[in-house]
Design an enzyme around this catalytic site. Structure first.
Site, PDB file in Angstrom:
ATOM      1  N   THR A  48       0.886  -1.263  -0.123  1.00 25.22           N
ATOM      2  CA  THR A  48      -0.013   0.071   0.103  1.00 25.22           C
ATOM      3  C   THR A  48       0.634   1.399  -0.035  1.00 25.22           C
ATOM      4  OG1 THR A  48      -1.863  -1.235   1.147  1.00 25.22           O
ATOM      5  CG2 THR A  48      -1.847   1.080   1.025  1.00 25.22           C
ATOM      6  N   CYS A  49       1.874   1.427   0.819  1.00 25.45           N
ATOM      7  CA  CYS A  49       2.841   2.364   0.729  1.00 25.45           C
ATOM      8  C   CYS A  49       3.083   2.855  -0.525  1.00 25.45           C
ATOM      9  CB  CYS A  49       4.107   2.140   1.693  1.00 25.45           C
ATOM     10  SG  CYS A  49       3.382   1.745   3.666  1.00 25.45           S
TER      11      CYS A  49
END
Length: 160
Positions: A48-49
């Site tokens: 996600t980052c």
């Protein structure tokens, strides 16, 4: 207790990762006298980052600057070499200051630690985004574990 609106950003010595290698960064000095957006991620190179959080800020850099933001910074509980490698992977030169909080001192000083030891990741930073003006928090959004809804570049832009 997590840092909140009106609180001062803690002055902590951390490292900055970048193309020229690690260098020390004093958070008290970094936030002094300007408007800074800081977003925190659980870890560099995590799905996600890398796929959503960082890109959301890169896509909104010009719009954030147009709203008076002087600097955008990303922090993670990773070492400066990892943060530098992640910056390179994401195509970042100097657009985003990559704050390496390797021992989680800055994260803990802000009350934003997240214990993922049971999952083999140790103490990490919660996913969040904040705006600070002259070292004081004016906006903060902390995500629920596993969520990515309130801390994106778009959400910060809407809050300005």
């Amino acid at each position: 207790m997590p840092i909140s609106v009106g609180d001062a950003i803690p002055a902590v010595k951390v490292m900055q990762g970048g193309p020229d290698g690690p260098k020390e960064l004093d958070t008290g000095e970094f936030f002094k006298g300007r408007t800074v957006v800081l977003f925190g991620v659980p870890g560099a190179f995590t799905p996600t980052c890398s796929a959503k959080h960082m890109p959301s800020f890169l896509e909104n850099l010009d719009a954030l600057k147009a709203k008076g933001v002087d600097a955008v910074a990303c922090m993670a509980v990773n070492d400066a070499f990892v943060m530098g490698a992640w910056a390179k992977d994401q195509g970042i030169t100097d657009q985003v200051t990559m704050i390496a909080d390797g021992s989680a001192a800055f994260t803990k000083a802000m009350g934003l630690e997240f214990d993922l030891t049971a999952r083999g990741l140790g103490v990490r930073c919660q996913r969040f985004a904040l705006v600070a003006k002259d070292g004081k928090v004016t906006h903060i959004a902390i995500e629920a574990p596993g969520a990515f809804e309130v801390s994106s570049g778009q959400a910060v832009l809407a809050a300005l």
